[in-house]
Design a protein around this motif. Structure first.
Motif, PDB file in Angstrom:
ATOM      1  N   ILE A  39       0.837  -1.209   0.000  1.00 52.25           N
ATOM      2  CA  ILE A  39       0.000   0.000   0.000  1.00 52.25           C
ATOM      3  C   ILE A  39       0.868   1.255   0.000  1.00 52.25           C
ATOM      4  N   THR A  40       1.919   1.244   0.825  1.00 52.30           N
ATOM      5  CA  THR A  40       2.702   2.481   1.008  1.00 52.30           C
ATOM      6  C   THR A  40       3.885   2.613   0.050  1.00 52.30           C
ATOM      7  N   ALA A  41       4.509   1.474  -0.320  1.00 49.94           N
ATOM      8  CA  ALA A  41       5.705   1.567  -1.169  1.00 49.94           C
ATOM      9  C   ALA A  41       5.410   2.090  -2.580  1.00 49.94           C
ATOM     10  N   PRO A  42       4.249   1.757  -3.190  1.00 51.21           N
ATOM     11  CA  PRO A  42       4.029   2.301  -4.540  1.00 51.21           C
ATOM     12  C   PRO A  42       4.129   3.827  -4.601  1.00 51.21           C
ATOM     13  N   ILE A  43       3.657   4.526  -3.563  1.00 54.70           N
ATOM     14  CA  ILE A  43       3.768   5.988  -3.571  1.00 54.70           C
ATOM     15  C   ILE A  43       5.242   6.395  -3.443  1.00 54.70           C
ATOM     16  N   ALA A  44       5.975   5.703  -2.543  1.00 53.78           N
ATOM     17  CA  ALA A  44       7.402   6.017  -2.364  1.00 53.78           C
ATOM     18  C   ALA A  44       8.164   5.766  -3.664  1.00 53.78           C
ATOM     19  N   ILE A  45       7.804   4.700  -4.346  1.00 47.73           N
ATOM     20  CA  ILE A  45       8.493   4.346  -5.596  1.00 47.73           C
ATOM     21  C   ILE A  45       8.190   5.382  -6.686  1.00 47.73           C
ATOM     22  N   ARG A  46       6.934   5.847  -6.725  1.00 48.27           N
ATOM     23  CA  ARG A  46       6.592   6.886  -7.710  1.00 48.27           C
ATOM     24  C   ARG A  46       7.402   8.156  -7.443  1.00 48.27           C
ATOM     25  N   ILE A  47       7.491   8.527  -6.176  1.00 50.19           N
ATOM     26  CA  ILE A  47       8.260   9.728  -5.822  1.00 50.19           C
ATOM     27  C   ILE A  47       9.736   9.530  -6.176  1.00 50.19           C
ATOM     28  N   GLY A 140       7.264   4.236  12.502  1.00 49.94           N
ATOM     29  CA  GLY A 140       6.529   4.355  11.249  1.00 49.94           C
ATOM     30  C   GLY A 140       6.655   5.734  10.654  1.00 49.94           C
ATOM     31  N   VAL A 141       6.681   5.786   9.340  1.00 53.51           N
ATOM     32  CA  VAL A 141       6.739   7.050   8.609  1.00 53.51           C
ATOM     33  C   VAL A 141       5.813   6.932   7.405  1.00 53.51           C
ATOM     34  N   GLY A 142       5.675   8.000   6.658  1.00 59.88           N
ATOM     35  CA  GLY A 142       4.879   7.979   5.445  1.00 59.88           C
ATOM     36  C   GLY A 142       5.728   7.613   4.237  1.00 59.88           C
ATOM     37  N   SER A 143       5.068   7.603   3.088  1.00 57.21           N
ATOM     38  CA  SER A 143       5.744   7.184   1.859  1.00 57.21           C
ATOM     39  C   SER A 143       6.822   8.171   1.417  1.00 57.21           C
ATOM     40  N   SER A 144       6.598   9.469   1.625  1.00 55.27           N
ATOM     41  CA  SER A 144       7.613  10.466   1.233  1.00 55.27           C
ATOM     42  C   SER A 144       8.894  10.256   2.020  1.00 55.27           C
ATOM     43  N   LEU A 146       9.891   7.446   3.320  1.00 54.95           N
ATOM     44  CA  LEU A 146      10.536   6.227   2.806  1.00 54.95           C
ATOM     45  C   LEU A 146      11.296   6.543   1.520  1.00 54.95           C
ATOM     46  N   ALA A 147      10.681   7.337   0.639  1.00 56.53           N
ATOM     47  CA  ALA A 147      11.333   7.706  -0.627  1.00 56.53           C
ATOM     48  C   ALA A 147      12.633   8.461  -0.342  1.00 56.53           C
ATOM     49  N   ALA A 148      12.585   9.397   0.592  1.00 54.10           N
ATOM     50  CA  ALA A 148      13.776  10.199   0.905  1.00 54.10           C
ATOM     51  C   ALA A 148      14.895   9.306   1.438  1.00 54.10           C
ATOM     52  N   THR A 149      14.543   8.347   2.279  1.00 57.04           N
ATOM     53  CA  THR A 149      15.567   7.444   2.812  1.00 57.04           C
ATOM     54  C   THR A 149      16.099   6.508   1.727  1.00 57.04           C
ATOM     55  N   MET A 150      15.243   6.087   0.827  1.00 57.63           N
ATOM     56  CA  MET A 150      15.733   5.245  -0.282  1.00 57.63           C
ATOM     57  C   MET A 150      16.776   6.001  -1.106  1.00 57.63           C
ATOM     58  N   MET A 151      16.623   7.340  -1.180  1.00 58.64           N
ATOM     59  CA  MET A 151      17.578   8.152  -1.939  1.00 58.64           C
ATOM     60  C   MET A 151      18.881   8.375  -1.173  1.00 58.64           C
ATOM     61  N   THR A 152      18.747   8.625   0.141  1.00 57.49           N
ATOM     62  CA  THR A 152      19.900   9.157   0.889  1.00 57.49           C
ATOM     63  C   THR A 152      20.450   8.219   1.960  1.00 57.49           C
ATOM     64  N   GLY A 153      19.673   7.238   2.383  1.00 60.91           N
ATOM     65  CA  GLY A 153      20.092   6.403   3.512  1.00 60.91           C
ATOM     66  C   GLY A 153      19.950   7.105   4.846  1.00 60.91           C
TER      67      GLY A 153
ATOM     68  N   VAL B 166      16.191  18.268 -10.246  1.00 56.79           N
ATOM     69  CA  VAL B 166      15.035  17.826 -11.009  1.00 56.79           C
ATOM     70  C   VAL B 166      13.769  18.282 -10.286  1.00 56.79           C
ATOM     71  N   HIS B 167      12.800  18.751 -11.057  1.00 61.13           N
ATOM     72  CA  HIS B 167      11.531  19.149 -10.447  1.00 61.13           C
ATOM     73  C   HIS B 167      10.773  17.902  -9.996  1.00 61.13           C
ATOM     74  N   VAL B 168      10.248  17.962  -8.794  1.00 58.35           N
ATOM     75  CA  VAL B 168       9.493  16.813  -8.279  1.00 58.35           C
ATOM     76  C   VAL B 168       8.027  17.141  -8.132  1.00 58.35           C
ATOM     77  N   PRO B 169       7.175  16.590  -8.968  1.00 54.82           N
ATOM     78  CA  PRO B 169       5.750  16.827  -8.775  1.00 54.82           C
ATOM     79  C   PRO B 169       5.245  16.162  -7.482  1.00 54.82           C
ATOM     80  N   GLY B 170       5.778  14.977  -7.142  1.00 56.82           N
ATOM     81  CA  GLY B 170       5.315  14.272  -5.941  1.00 56.82           C
ATOM     82  C   GLY B 170       3.819  14.084  -6.027  1.00 56.82           C
ATOM     83  N   GLN B 171       3.107  14.511  -4.991  1.00 50.53           N
ATOM     84  CA  GLN B 171       1.640  14.467  -5.052  1.00 50.53           C
ATOM     85  C   GLN B 171       1.159  15.821  -5.556  1.00 50.53           C
ATOM     86  N   GLN B 172       0.141  15.779  -6.363  1.00 47.89           N
ATOM     87  CA  GLN B 172      -0.369  17.030  -6.932  1.00 47.89           C
ATOM     88  C   GLN B 172      -1.098  17.821  -5.870  1.00 47.89           C
TER      89      GLN B 172
END
Lengths: 421, 172
Positions: A39-47, A140-144, A146-153, B166-172
């Motif tokens: 549920i949560t990773a797809p948003i992190a992956i999109r970001i 626990g954290v949100g998807s954003s 998780l995305a930030a940590t996937m980028m930076t550790g 890079v520009h990040v749209p993220g959530q609209q």
């Protein structure tokens, strides 16, 4: 000479490269393990994909676990699970769990030795606090995030204040980690530990199994807590030995560490607890429950779906049958839990009792699938939340309890204790 | 930053299962999530809410699950900001990360009534109830969180640190 610190403060200091930290301080810290689910990773992956960052910080330290809506309940959830699969393949992520390898994330990841004492762990799931039972700073954290940590550790934290809970005395019959944490939430309320670290200590915790400890840490979030943390001891080390996938450091709270509050409980006075709708703080002792007829009982989840939980439920229900008109659903949480339950005969016991055995999944806990409630139906569940509509129709009801109470209630057709059988 | 809008009131412990029930989490599409925002608390809410409206609620708003779908649903439904005495920590974090303004103010949360029009002046640290004339002081936002907001949320902030432009749209 550094200030005396709690375990939570020591872990954060070590991961921020500091000698000492204080509550309220904002820190950037290194993360040992970060994970998300279907549920949560797809948003992190999109970001992540939209960010322009090409590779994850470390493909060995990211977990992608398909567990909420699996086996996929519909086309959209199948698409979400596919996002994890494709991203894992693209990035070469080692710890992607799917199909017959997957299980409920907060049971599976410790079982695999991926979360260890002294770690900083973030998960895009509120019950990530479960891993605090190992002596990890896990939240626990949100998807954003998780995305930030996937980028930076890395991630950022405000050093939380800590509340020390001391559990004295001895556990009464049929009382376990679930009852201690429900009792605690009933005492301090659903925001009683808001933004804070809950540290569970005392002789009762010392003698509690890892399964019982995981259950307690799991529900820290139900009191608003950032962590539910337990000093690692021989029980912890016994659990991680043979599982640990890397080196780790066990941290311990200093005796003179500062706590915002110290709360002591006499466990001799604590009966099995039942949380009434629609908040986990609405707890009552089993002797005060009264007549509450049930339509469904669920045994499973990151709270109480470990093999010890199934063993307890099987012991209670063995040789008995669920009440007419009641559905008992048992969900072992991982392939390994399922296998042990099978080998030890628990699955057969449940089948003989008339239970439905489901696959490892979060499923009905969040009203996803495999046990959704109809309008007006009432369930007792070993899960963690009883909010309005949590397991299905907004006019259904969820009661929370331990696996022994759940098994006994399934036989009785109403909420009750094994002592009544 | 100034935010002005009409108020919808909710009670204490508004949890993420109420903000967006899990039965709709098989998608993260903001427009789809917005259609079901708060429906278990008020089935008519998704139809009644207008862009710029403000939620004023009781303590511990956003408790429960970590689902970012909750602030996404609120933002996509047009909610301009949320005022409550306290927020659950993951929701608090998620809201800042994705740029949904939230303000902690117990007095405002207690006094402001449904239907009032309020204006929040974040820089002055005040909430004005334009219907009643009441003025409330807001808890100041910590400097780190202000940086997050001025960078446009967590991801742009992180990318700035990584020197990725890079520009990040993220959530609209």
């Amino acid at each position: 000479m550094t200030n005396p610190m709690t375990i939570a403060e020591k872990i954060l200091a070590a991961h921020a490269g500091l000698k000492t930290v204080e509550p309220g301080q904002l820190l950037e810290v290194n993360v040992d393990f970060a994970f998300g689910n279907d549920i949560t990773a797809p948003i992190a992956i999109r970001i992540f994909r939209e960010s322009g960052v090409s590779t994850v910080f470390d493909r060995e330290r990211i977990g992608l676990v398909a567990d909420h809506f699996v086996p996929n309940k519909d086309i959209l959830s199948a698409e979400q699970a596919r996002v994890l699969r494709e991203f894992a393949a693209e990035q070469g992520i080692t710890h992607h769990y799917d199909g017959g390898e997957s299980g409920v994330e907060h049971v599976l990841l410790p079982e695999k030795g991926l979360v260890l004492p002294g770690d900083v762990v973030i998960g895009a799931d509120s019950h990530t606090c479960t891993h605090g039972a190992l002596g990890a700073f896990a939240t626990g954290v949100g998807s954003s995030d998780l995305a930030a940590t996937m980028m930076t550790g890395k991630t950022w934290f405000k050093v939380p204040e800590s509340i020390k809970f001391v559990y004295n005395g001895r556990l009464r019959p049929w009382v376990g980690g679930k009852d201690l944490i429900l009792y605690t939430i009933g005492d301090i309320g659903v925001d009683g530990a808001l933004y804070m670290a809950m540290e569970f200590t005392g002789p009762v915790i010392d003698s509690l199994s890892m399964a019982g400890r995981f259950t307690m840490s799991n529900m820290a979030i139900e009191a608003g807590g950032k962590l539910g943390i337990i000093d690692p001891d021989d029980t912890t080390l016994g659990y991680v030995t043979g599982r640990a996938s890397r080196d780790f450091t066990a941290y311990h709270s200093d005796k003179d560490a500062h706590y915002a509050k110290i709360i002591e409980y006499d466990c001799d006075q604590i009966e099995p607890q039942v949380a009434f709708p629609h908040l986990p703080e609405n707890t009552r002792a089993i002797s005060d429950v009264g007549n509450v007829p049930l339509d469904q009982v669920v045994i499973g989840s990151c709270t109480n779906g470990r093999v010890e939980d199934l063993a307890l439920a099987a012991k209670v229900i063995s040789g008995r049958h669920v009440a007419k008109g009641l559905r008992l659903i048992v969900l072992p949480t991982t392939p390994s839990v399922y296998r042990q339950a099978l080998e030890r005969g628990y699955i057969l016991t449940f089948l003989d009792a008339g239970a439905v055995i489901g696959p490892p999944t979060c499923g009905p806990c969040l009203g996803g699938h495999m046990g959704v409630l109809a309008r007006g139906e009432r369930a007792l569940s070993t899960t963690n939340r009883n909010f309005v509509g949590r397991m299905g129709h907004p006019e259904s009801e969820v009661y929370l309890a331990n696996p022994a109470i759940a098994a006994a209630s399934a036989v009785l057709g109403r909420i009750g204790s094994p002592d009544e059988l | 930053m100034k935010i002005k809008g009409r108020v919808w009131k909710f009670g204490e412990n508004i949890n993420t299962d109420v903000i967006i029930p899990a039965r709709y989490l098989n998608t993260s599409d903001p427009a789809e999530l917005a259609k079901h925002c708060m429906e278990d608390a008020d089935p008519e809410f998704p139809k009644k809410v207008r862009p710029g409206d403000i939620i004023v609620a009781g303590r511990n708003f956003g408790c429960g699950s970590s689902r970012e779908h909750a602030p996404i649903a609120l933002k996509a439904a047009g909610i301009g900001c949320i005022i409550a005495p306290t927020f659950a920590r993951i929701f608090y974090r998620n809201a800042f990360n994705m740029g949904l303004p939230i303000f902690e103010c117990e007095e405002a949360a207690n006094v402001i009534k449904e239907g009032d029009v309020v204006e929040i002046d974040a820089d002055a640290g005040e909430i004005h109830d334009l219907t009643t004339g009441d003025i409330f002081k807001i808890q100041p936002i910590p400097p780190f969180m202000q940086d997050l907001i001025s960078d446009g949320g967590l991801i742009p902030h992180v990318l700035k640190g990584l020197n990725v432009t890079v520009h990040v749209p993220g959530q609209q």
